[in-house]
Design a protein around this motif. Structure first.
Motif, PDB file in Angstrom:
ATOM      1  N   LEU A 101     -11.106  -7.294  -4.755  1.00 27.60           N
ATOM      2  CA  LEU A 101     -12.315  -6.894  -5.661  1.00 27.60           C
ATOM      3  C   LEU A 101     -13.056  -5.930  -5.009  1.00 27.60           C
ATOM      4  O   LEU A 101     -13.720  -4.785  -5.469  1.00 27.60           O
ATOM      5  CB  LEU A 101     -13.194  -8.247  -5.850  1.00 27.60           C
ATOM      6  CG  LEU A 101     -14.069  -8.048  -7.000  1.00 27.60           C
ATOM      7  CD1 LEU A 101     -13.163  -7.929  -8.423  1.00 27.60           C
ATOM      8  CD2 LEU A 101     -14.932  -9.339  -7.532  1.00 27.60           C
ATOM      9  N   MET A 104     -11.454  -2.511  -5.624  1.00 25.43           N
ATOM     10  CA  MET A 104     -11.931  -2.232  -7.008  1.00 25.43           C
ATOM     11  C   MET A 104     -13.425  -1.430  -7.097  1.00 25.43           C
ATOM     12  O   MET A 104     -13.249  -0.401  -7.709  1.00 25.43           O
ATOM     13  CB  MET A 104     -11.717  -3.331  -7.907  1.00 25.43           C
ATOM     14  CG  MET A 104     -10.379  -3.834  -8.162  1.00 25.43           C
ATOM     15  SD  MET A 104     -10.290  -5.306  -9.217  1.00 25.43           S
ATOM     16  CE  MET A 104      -9.256  -6.402  -8.451  1.00 25.43           C
ATOM     17  N   ASP A 218      -4.871  -4.477 -12.072  1.00 24.96           N
ATOM     18  CA  ASP A 218      -5.142  -5.559 -11.365  1.00 24.96           C
ATOM     19  C   ASP A 218      -4.223  -6.640 -11.294  1.00 24.96           C
ATOM     20  O   ASP A 218      -4.171  -7.732 -11.975  1.00 24.96           O
ATOM     21  CB  ASP A 218      -6.534  -6.259 -11.648  1.00 24.96           C
ATOM     22  CG  ASP A 218      -7.011  -7.276 -10.640  1.00 24.96           C
ATOM     23  OD1 ASP A 218      -6.605  -7.553  -9.859  1.00 24.96           O
ATOM     24  OD2 ASP A 218      -8.222  -8.109 -10.756  1.00 24.96           O
ATOM     25  N   SER A 254      -3.927  -9.033  -4.011  1.00 27.72           N
ATOM     26  CA  SER A 254      -4.138  -9.497  -2.722  1.00 27.72           C
ATOM     27  C   SER A 254      -3.452 -11.013  -2.777  1.00 27.72           C
ATOM     28  O   SER A 254      -2.802 -11.416  -3.349  1.00 27.72           O
ATOM     29  CB  SER A 254      -5.918  -9.876  -3.052  1.00 27.72           C
ATOM     30  OG  SER A 254      -5.994 -10.953  -3.758  1.00 27.72           O
TER      31      SER A 254
END
Ligand code: PMP
Length: 426
Positions: A101, A104, A218, A254
Motif C-alpha cells: 500500500l 501504491m 494490485d 506483497s
C-alpha cells in the motif's frame, strides 16, 4: 421459502420468530468481528521461522552487508523471488518496505506531483485527475485517491472483471481519467479472477487512454488460492509488452498474507521508464529499504516450489473458514430470494448482496447483536453504495467456532431486515 411468494400472514409469523431469534443473540452479548481481511494467528505462525533464520549471516550472495544502508531498489535475490511470483523479470522489479500500500500511495503521489515520464507529465499539471474504481472494490484504494484529491468514477464489476465496454468508453471520452484500480486475482471483495479477455483488453487500454494513463494492478492475492483448480491470471505485463503499452501498468504485490501482515515485504513491477521515475523520487525519501527483512524472506520462501507449498498450508487453514460461512449461507438462504453471494476460489473475502436498501440496516442489526461487519458502503468510493446492498465478509481472522456463530447472527439479521422490508412494502 421465497419471500416474494409469501402471504402477509406468513411474513408476519416469520418476522415474529426471527425477532425472537435475534433477541436471543442480543442477550448472549457476543463480541465477534468479521471486518478486516487479517490473517489468523494460526496463519501467521506458519512463518515464525523467519525469526532467527539468518542466524548471524548478514551478507547476501554478492557479499553486501545487509545491516548497512543502500540498495534503494531491493536485494537482487528478493527481486528474483518476487519477479518469478509475478511472472516478470528481476530487472522489472522494485522491492520496498513492509507492504504494497505504501508503494501504491507513493506511486500516486509521484505521478501527481513529479510525473512518471518527465516533469511535464505530472498529472497535477493537467487539470482535474480522475480514476476508475471498479465496484465493489477495496476501500483503501479509494480512500488513498480521495485523500490526494483524485476523483473516483465507479465502474461495474461482473464475474469476468471490470465491465470493459464501460471502461474503454469512459477513458476514450475523458482524458482526465488517469488510472484504474484493479485487484485482478481473487478480487477484493468479490473474489473473482479477471478473465483472459479482460486482461487482453486491459493491455490495450494504454492505446485508448493515452500516455499518462496507468493501470494500478494490485495483485495482492496472486498466490492465494483455496484450491488447486483456481483459475490462473493472464500475464498483463507480457501482453502490454506485445502491445507496446508496458508504460501503462504498475503491478503491486506483497507478502503481507504470505508471511507477516505488517512485517512482510512489498514489491512492484513496472517498465524501465516507470521504475526510473519512481526510483528517482524514492531516493529523496529513503536511503534504502529493510534489506535484512528482504533477505529473511528470501531464505524462508526460497523459490516458487517452496512458496507454493507454503501457500497450501495457508489454504488448509482458510478453506474450512470459507466453507463454514458458505455452507451456512447455502443451507439458510439458497432456496430463497434474500441475497446473492460469491464463492471465491481464493483471496480473503466473500461478497454478499442484499436486496436493495438493506445493507446498512443488516450491518447495524448485526452490530447491535455483537457482530462487527465492514461498514456498509466501504466497498464503494466515498463510502456510498448507491443501492445500499453490498456487504463484505472476511472469514480469515475468527476461529471456526466464532465464525459459525457470527454467520448465524448475520443470517438472522439479513432475514429479519428482508422480511421487515417486505412487510413494509405490502
Ligand atoms: N491490496 C489489497 C487488494 C488488499 O486487500 C490489501 C490488504 N487487505 C492490501 C493491498 C494491503 O497490502 P499491504 O499489506 O501489502 O500494504
Amino acid at each position: 421459502m421465497r419471500l416474494s411468494q409469501a402471504a402477509p400472514q406468513q411474513l408476519r409469523e416469520l418476522e415474529q420468530s426471527l425477532s425472537e431469534q435475534y433477541q436471543a443473540f442480543q442477550t448472549a452479548k457476543l463480541n465477534l468481528d468479521l471486518t478486516r481481511g487479517k490473517p489468523s494467528a494460526e496463519q501467521l505462525s506458519l512463518s515464525n521461522e523467519l525469526d532467527g533464520i539468518l542466524n548471524g549471516d548478514y551478507r547476501d550472495s554478492s557479499g553486501t552487508d545487509l545491516r548497512n544502508y543502500g540498495g534503494l531498489d531491493g536485494l537482487p535475490e528478493a527481486k528474483q523471488l518476487f519477479a518469478d511470483m509475478l511472472g516478470v523479470s528481476a530487472e522489472d522489479i522494485l522491492v520496498g518496505g513492509n507492504g504494497s500500500l505504501p508503494m501504491m500511495y507513493f506511486s500516486l503521489q509521484t505521478a501527481l506531483s513529479q510525473g512518471l515520464a518527465g516533469k511535464d507529465s505530472a498529472w497535477n499539471l493537467q487539470g482535474p485527475v480522475k480514476f476508475l474504481a471498479p465496484v465493489p472494490g477495496y476501500d483503501r484504494h479509494f480512500t488513498a485517491c480521495q485523500h490526494l484529491g483524485i476523483e473516483l468514477i465507479p465502474v461495474a464489476m461482473n464475474e469476468h472483471g471490470p465491465d470493459m465496454d464501460q471502461v474503454e468508453a469512459l477513458v476514450q471520452a475523458d482524458p482526465s481519467i488517469k488510472g484504474i484500480w484493479c485487484v485482478p486475482r481473487f478480487s477484493n471483495p468479490t473474489g473473482i479472477v479477471y478473465s483472459d479477455e479482460v486482461v487482453a483488453r486491459m493491455a490495450k487500454l494504454g492505446h485508448i487512454a493515452g500516455e499518462h494513463f496507468r493501470i494500478f494492478w494490485d495483485n495482492a492475492y496472486a498466490v492465494h488460492s483455496l484450491d488447486d483448480n483456481a483459475p490462473a491470471l493472464a500475464n498483463l505485463f507480457e501482453l502490454c509488452k506485445s502491445a507496446g503499452t508496458e508504460d501503462s501498468v504498475l503491478i503491486f504485490g506483497s507478502t503481507s498474507k504470505i508471511t507477516f501482515a505488517g512485517a512482510g515485504v512489498g514489491f512492484m513491477a513496472a517498465s524501465a521508464n516507470n521504475l526510473n521515475a519512481l526510483k528517482d523520487a524514492l531516493g529523496f525519501s529513503t536511503i534504502g529499504p529493510d534489506k535484512v527483512n528482504q533477505y529473511r524472506h528470501v531464505k524462508f520462501l526460497k523459490d516458487q516450489a517452496t512458496l507454493t507449498a507454503h501457500m497450501q498450508k495457508h489454504a488448509a487453514i482458510m478453506k474450512p473458514r470459507f466453507d463454514a460461512v458458505l455452507e451456512q449461507l447455502n443451507a439458510e438462504l439458497a432456496d430463497g430470494d434474500i441475497a446473492s453471494w460469491t464463492a471465491p476460489q481464493g483471496g480473503y473475502f466473500i461478497s454478499l448482496d442484499t436486496r436493495p436498501g438493506l445493507a446498512k440496516q443488516v450491518i447495524q442489526l448485526a452490530a447491535d447483536a455483537g457482530v462487527k461487519l465492514t461498514p456498509a458502503g466501504a466497498t464503494f468510493p466515498y463510502g456510498k453504495d448507491p443501492e445500499d446492498r453490498n456487504i463484505r465478509i472476511a472469514p480469515s481472522f475468527p476461529s471456526i467456532e466464532d465464525l459459525k456463530q457470527a454467520t448465524a447472527v448475520f443470517i438472522t439479521c439479513l432475514k429479519l431486515a428482508t422480511v421487515r422490508q417486505a412487510l413494509a412494502q405490502q
